[in-house]
Design a protein around this motif. Structure first.
Motif, PDB file in Angstrom:
ATOM      1  N   VAL A   1      -6.358   7.376   0.294  1.00  0.00           N
ATOM      2  CA  VAL A   1      -5.744   7.401  -1.038  1.00  0.00           C
ATOM      3  C   VAL A   1      -6.791   7.531  -2.136  1.00  0.00           C
ATOM      4  O   VAL A   1      -6.675   8.381  -3.035  1.00  0.00           O
ATOM      5  N   ALA A   2      -7.831   6.690  -2.085  1.00  0.00           N
ATOM      6  CA  ALA A   2      -8.856   6.724  -3.133  1.00  0.00           C
ATOM      7  C   ALA A   2      -9.575   8.074  -3.186  1.00  0.00           C
ATOM      8  O   ALA A   2      -9.686   8.679  -4.264  1.00  0.00           O
ATOM      9  N   PRO A   3     -10.082   8.612  -2.061  1.00  0.00           N
ATOM     10  CA  PRO A   3     -10.739   9.928  -2.148  1.00  0.00           C
ATOM     11  C   PRO A   3      -9.773  11.050  -2.535  1.00  0.00           C
ATOM     12  O   PRO A   3     -10.188  12.023  -3.178  1.00  0.00           O
ATOM     13  N   ILE A   4      -8.486  10.931  -2.183  1.00  0.00           N
ATOM     14  CA  ILE A   4      -7.511  11.949  -2.610  1.00  0.00           C
ATOM     15  C   ILE A   4      -7.368  11.936  -4.124  1.00  0.00           C
ATOM     16  O   ILE A   4      -7.410  12.986  -4.788  1.00  0.00           O
ATOM     17  N   ASN A   5      -7.188  10.736  -4.681  1.00  0.00           N
ATOM     18  CA  ASN A   5      -7.023  10.628  -6.135  1.00  0.00           C
ATOM     19  C   ASN A   5      -8.276  11.094  -6.873  1.00  0.00           C
ATOM     20  O   ASN A   5      -8.190  11.755  -7.917  1.00  0.00           O
ATOM     21  N   LYS A   6      -9.447  10.756  -6.329  1.00  0.00           N
ATOM     22  CA  LYS A   6     -10.706  11.200  -6.940  1.00  0.00           C
ATOM     23  C   LYS A   6     -10.808  12.720  -6.892  1.00  0.00           C
ATOM     24  O   LYS A   6     -11.245  13.378  -7.855  1.00  0.00           O
ATOM     25  N   PHE A   7     -10.359  13.283  -5.786  1.00  0.00           N
ATOM     26  CA  PHE A   7     -10.363  14.742  -5.624  1.00  0.00           C
ATOM     27  C   PHE A   7      -9.500  15.398  -6.697  1.00  0.00           C
ATOM     28  O   PHE A   7      -9.921  16.361  -7.357  1.00  0.00           O
TER      29      PHE A   7
ATOM     30  N   GLU B   1       0.807  -1.225   0.000  1.00  0.00           N
ATOM     31  CA  GLU B   1       0.000   0.000   0.000  1.00  0.00           C
ATOM     32  C   GLU B   1       0.839   1.273   0.000  1.00  0.00           C
ATOM     33  O   GLU B   1       0.328   2.366  -0.292  1.00  0.00           O
ATOM     34  N   ALA B   2       2.109   1.146   0.351  1.00  0.00           N
ATOM     35  CA  ALA B   2       2.945   2.328   0.566  1.00  0.00           C
ATOM     36  C   ALA B   2       3.103   3.218  -0.671  1.00  0.00           C
ATOM     37  O   ALA B   2       2.943   4.436  -0.572  1.00  0.00           O
ATOM     38  N   PRO B   3       3.446   2.682  -1.854  1.00  0.00           N
ATOM     39  CA  PRO B   3       3.698   3.571  -3.002  1.00  0.00           C
ATOM     40  C   PRO B   3       2.540   4.499  -3.322  1.00  0.00           C
ATOM     41  O   PRO B   3       2.735   5.702  -3.554  1.00  0.00           O
ATOM     42  N   ALA B   4       1.319   3.967  -3.332  1.00  0.00           N
ATOM     43  CA  ALA B   4       0.158   4.796  -3.672  1.00  0.00           C
ATOM     44  C   ALA B   4      -0.076   5.865  -2.610  1.00  0.00           C
ATOM     45  O   ALA B   4      -0.374   7.029  -2.929  1.00  0.00           O
ATOM     46  N   MET B   5       0.077   5.491  -1.324  1.00  0.00           N
ATOM     47  CA  MET B   5      -0.143   6.463  -0.258  1.00  0.00           C
ATOM     48  C   MET B   5       0.924   7.553  -0.295  1.00  0.00           C
ATOM     49  O   MET B   5       0.632   8.741  -0.157  1.00  0.00           O
ATOM     50  N   ILE B   6       2.177   7.159  -0.488  1.00  0.00           N
ATOM     51  CA  ILE B   6       3.268   8.142  -0.518  1.00  0.00           C
ATOM     52  C   ILE B   6       3.096   9.100  -1.694  1.00  0.00           C
ATOM     53  O   ILE B   6       3.305  10.317  -1.562  1.00  0.00           O
TER      54      ILE B   6
END
Length: 723
Positions: free
Chosen positions: A678-684, A610-615
């Motif tokens: 991560v998902a709501p950030i990317n959607k934002f 999960e780290a790469p996407a979160m970072i």
């Protein structure tokens, strides 16, 4: 392929120097052979008290070929109308190549030279001389009228490439084929004959031994010694010396010593307490180890166990023998540098020496018992602490105050009177005869005397534990009283020394402040004590009566010194350097137990899927947060798209969970909440233009991202992580 042997024979080298010397020799030999382009397979080192040796195996007979490039003038200058200019001709001449062989690349000319490898045997004299003169040691010495310095005087050199002698000379000592066997043990024709079952083989071996012995005797006389041994070729080195009672392989010697000591202790009805540091020291004190057992009078067993073990181990290099219940037997094991002959005489001599040591210990113990520890407080006034900072009596009183301060800071559940009693008495054993004679027993004798004085068990234990850890890898205190007094003592030493302007510099640390700082950190982490280091340091300086102005300067200096020790310790424990940087980025966080918990959790997280996407998401958020010009509150009424509302709801929910997890120092849970964003950030980012033309909308969106950053960066500065 050949073997390269280089043995440097010396007078006896201090045992504690040998591991470092051999590691350096191995590294240097490999490095310098590589630099000279000499192909080899491996380098192995050997060491005894009188020699340091390396053998390089699989050494090629020819140096590796090489290609050397030299950059010259620009192509425009080197060639005019296609013809080489004087600049090109001069460059080619200087490089020893034909001008027509110059190569143009990147608008410059290059001279490319292909150098054939030289015979390795021609390179070895310079190589070995370079290694010999490049070695450095903790202490050097000169001898005779030579300017050259070495750890001990050099007495012989063996330098062989296969069976060929490599000429090397230093301080009048020339290399050859003759090493030295054991100082006293000698092989004989009779011994050789006994080792063979066949009479014919025995006779032949005896004749060969006689011939070899005669040759070695002649060589010994020629070079002024009595134990010269010829090494016919590099392959024979280890066997020839073994036949002459020298075990050059320190690893095999160590295994043999351990086995001999262990087996002998069992045969004597107990088990040996083998201290690894002592084993290593003994390993480099002998060339032909033979363990033997000695005894001492049972009356000495009335002394505290440590009063017997310390003289044995620290002064005589003996291994104590214990019963199954851990109590001492009146026996010891020592290791002789020699054979099995006349062991009873050797044992008797060692027994006499130990008897004198134990008699001294008995005398000091009986004299010390005439006073209690508390009676010795007044005598502490005669022992100086540090220049301008009073005596050890002053320090004892200061430790009482410091211990109370620390106890309140961590809300420790300890009896106040026992804590204060421990702090007051913990230095009293410094003025006992036993500790003056055997300094290694400080703390140990304090504990024993406290027990005999009728002090509370917690006080006696705390007096011993406050010195822990005494060295790297030592045990840590197990009781809160021992921990608190130990932290107070070490921080008092650190703050006092810094206040005198004597902070460690480079490799210089005469007051062992780095070791004490690591001790404080290890105790804090082991006990999971959460304290503000800045406040504690300021409190310690106040107790030392340091002025407020000077305190303001010293607190950040000492805190940074401590944080650097924490940084090094985390990296040594396998925490990634970028994770350490991320955790320590928040300068205001001075809770080391908290920083450690963050580092462990983040280090584990960055290795997860999960780290790469979160970072990546957290980094995008942090970069946009740099554009915040004024702090504003989030106003949901200004949201224009669903992605804003979704992210805000996720942040609100995550903030609740993060607050709970942070209060429990559960940073794995905090990072798990970051992953959920991560998902709501990317959607934002997909649906929202953050830098909107409407200033209110833009600032509202930046405020939302700031709230997101508070969560994604709650454990550390995620931007510091290298992916």
């Amino acid at each position: 392929m050949e073997k390269l042997l280089f043995e440097i024979g010396t007078e006896e080298i201090p045992a504690k120097f040998m591991p470092g010397i051999l590691a350096q020799l191995q590294e240097m030999a490999a490095k310098k052979m590589t630099e000279l382009r000499i192909p080899f397979e491996a380098v192995k080192v050997y060491g005894t008290p009188r020699r340091m040796t390396f053998i390089a195996s699989g050494v090629a007979e020819t140096q590796a070929d090489s290609t050397v490039e030299a950059k010259g003038p620009s192509a425009k200058i080197a060639f005019v109308n296609g013809a080489p200019s004087k600049a090109a001709q001069g460059f080619a001449r200087g490089q020893g190549v034909d001008v027509n062989d110059l190569v143009i690349r990147d608008n410059y000319v290059y001279a490319i030279k292909h150098l054939a490898g030289a015979p390795v045997i021609d390179l070895l004299p310079g190589l070995l001389q370079d290694i010999l003169t490049s070695l450095n040691f903790p202490k050097n010495m000169r001898w005779a009228d030579h300017d050259f310095r070495f750890v001990r005087p050099i007495r012989w050199l063996v330098a062989l490439f296969g069976d060929k002698v490599i000429p090397v000379e230093i301080t009048g000592v020339k290399s050859g084929k003759f090493s030295r066997g054991h100082r006293f043990l000698r092989p004989s024709a009779i011994d050789a004959a006994k080792e063979h079952e066949s009479i014919l083989d025995a006779a032949k071996a005896a004749l060969e031994t006689v011939a070899t012995k005669a040759k070695n005797t002649v060589a010994s006389a020629a070079i002024g010694t009595t134990n010269a041994v010829e090494i016919p070729c590099a392959d024979d080195y280890e066997k020839v010396l073994y036949d002459n009672f020298v075990m050059v392989d320190q690893d095999a010697r160590r295994v043999l010593i351990r086995k001999q000591v262990t087996d002998l202790a069992i045969a004597e009805g107990g088990h040996a307490e083998i201290d690894e540091d002592l084993l290593e020291e003994v390993n480099y004190l002998v060339e032909w180890p033979t363990a033997l057992c000695g005894k001492f009078e049972e009356k000495f067993l009335a002394l505290p166990k440590e009063c017997i073990i310390t003289p044995m181990r620290e002064h005589q290099r003996y291994f104590p023998v214990l019963k199954e219940d851990g109590s001492l037997l009146n026996k010891f094991i020592t290791v002789r540098n020699g054979g099995k002959e006349h062991l009873e005489i050797v044992a008797h001599g060692n027994e006499r020496v130990l008897r004198a040591r134990l008699s001294d210990a008995e005398f000091f113990f009986n004299e010390d018992r005439k006073q209690t520890l508390a009676d010795r407080l007044e005598k502490l006034k005669t022992v100086s602490f540090q220049e301008g900072l009073g005596n050890m009596n002053d320090k004892s009183k200061r430790l009482v105050q410091a211990a109370n301060m620390l106890s309140m800071a961590i809300n420790a559940k300890v009896a106040k009177e026992k804590l204060e009693r421990t702090a007051l008495l913990c230095k009293c054993d410094l003025v006992t005869g036993m500790v003056v004679e055997f300094t290694e027993l400080q703390g140990v004798m304090g504990r024993e005397y406290a027990k005999l004085d009728g002090e509370a068990p917690e006080v006696a234990t705390g007096i011993f534990e406050h010195y822990l850890p005494r060295f790297a890898g030592d045990e840590l205190p197990k009781t809160d009283i021992g921990r608190i007094v130990g932290i107070a003592d070490k921080l008092d030493n650190i703050c006092a020394t810094f206040s005198r302007g004597l902070a460690p510099t480079g490799s210089q640390d005469p007051y062992a402040l780095r070791r004490q700082a690591l001790g404080v950190i290890n105790i804090l982490l082991d006990a999971n004590y959460h304290i503000s280091l800045y406040k504690i340091i300021a409190g310690m300086l106040f107790l030392l009566q340091i002025t407020p102005e000077q305190t303001g300067k010293l607190v950040p200096q000492i805190a940074e010194f401590m944080k650097q020790r924490l940084r090094n310790m985390l990296i040594d424990q396998g925490i990634r350097y970028d994770v350490v940087d991320a955790v320590l980025a928040e300068e205001r966080n001075d809770d080391f137990a908290d920083l450690y918990a963050r580092a462990v959790a983040l280090n584990k997280f960055v290795a997860s899927a999960e780290a790469p996407a979160m970072i990546q998401a957290a980094t995008r958020v942090a970069n946009l947060c740099k554009k915040i010009e004024e702090e504003t509150a989030i106003n949901p009424q200004l949201f224009e798209v669903e992605a804003e509302t979704a992210l805000h709801n996720a942040v609100v929910e995550a903030t609740k969970e993060v607050m709970v997890a942070t209060s429990k120092y559960d940073y794995a849970a905090v990072l798990a909440e970051s992953v959920k964003l991560v998902a709501p950030i990317n959607k934002f980012f997909d649906d929202v233009m953050v830098m909107a033309e409407d200033a209110k909308v833009k600032n509202n969106r930046l405020a939302l991202l700031s709230a997101v950053k508070d969560i994604t960066h709650a454990v550390g500065d995620i931007n510091a992580i290298v992916q």
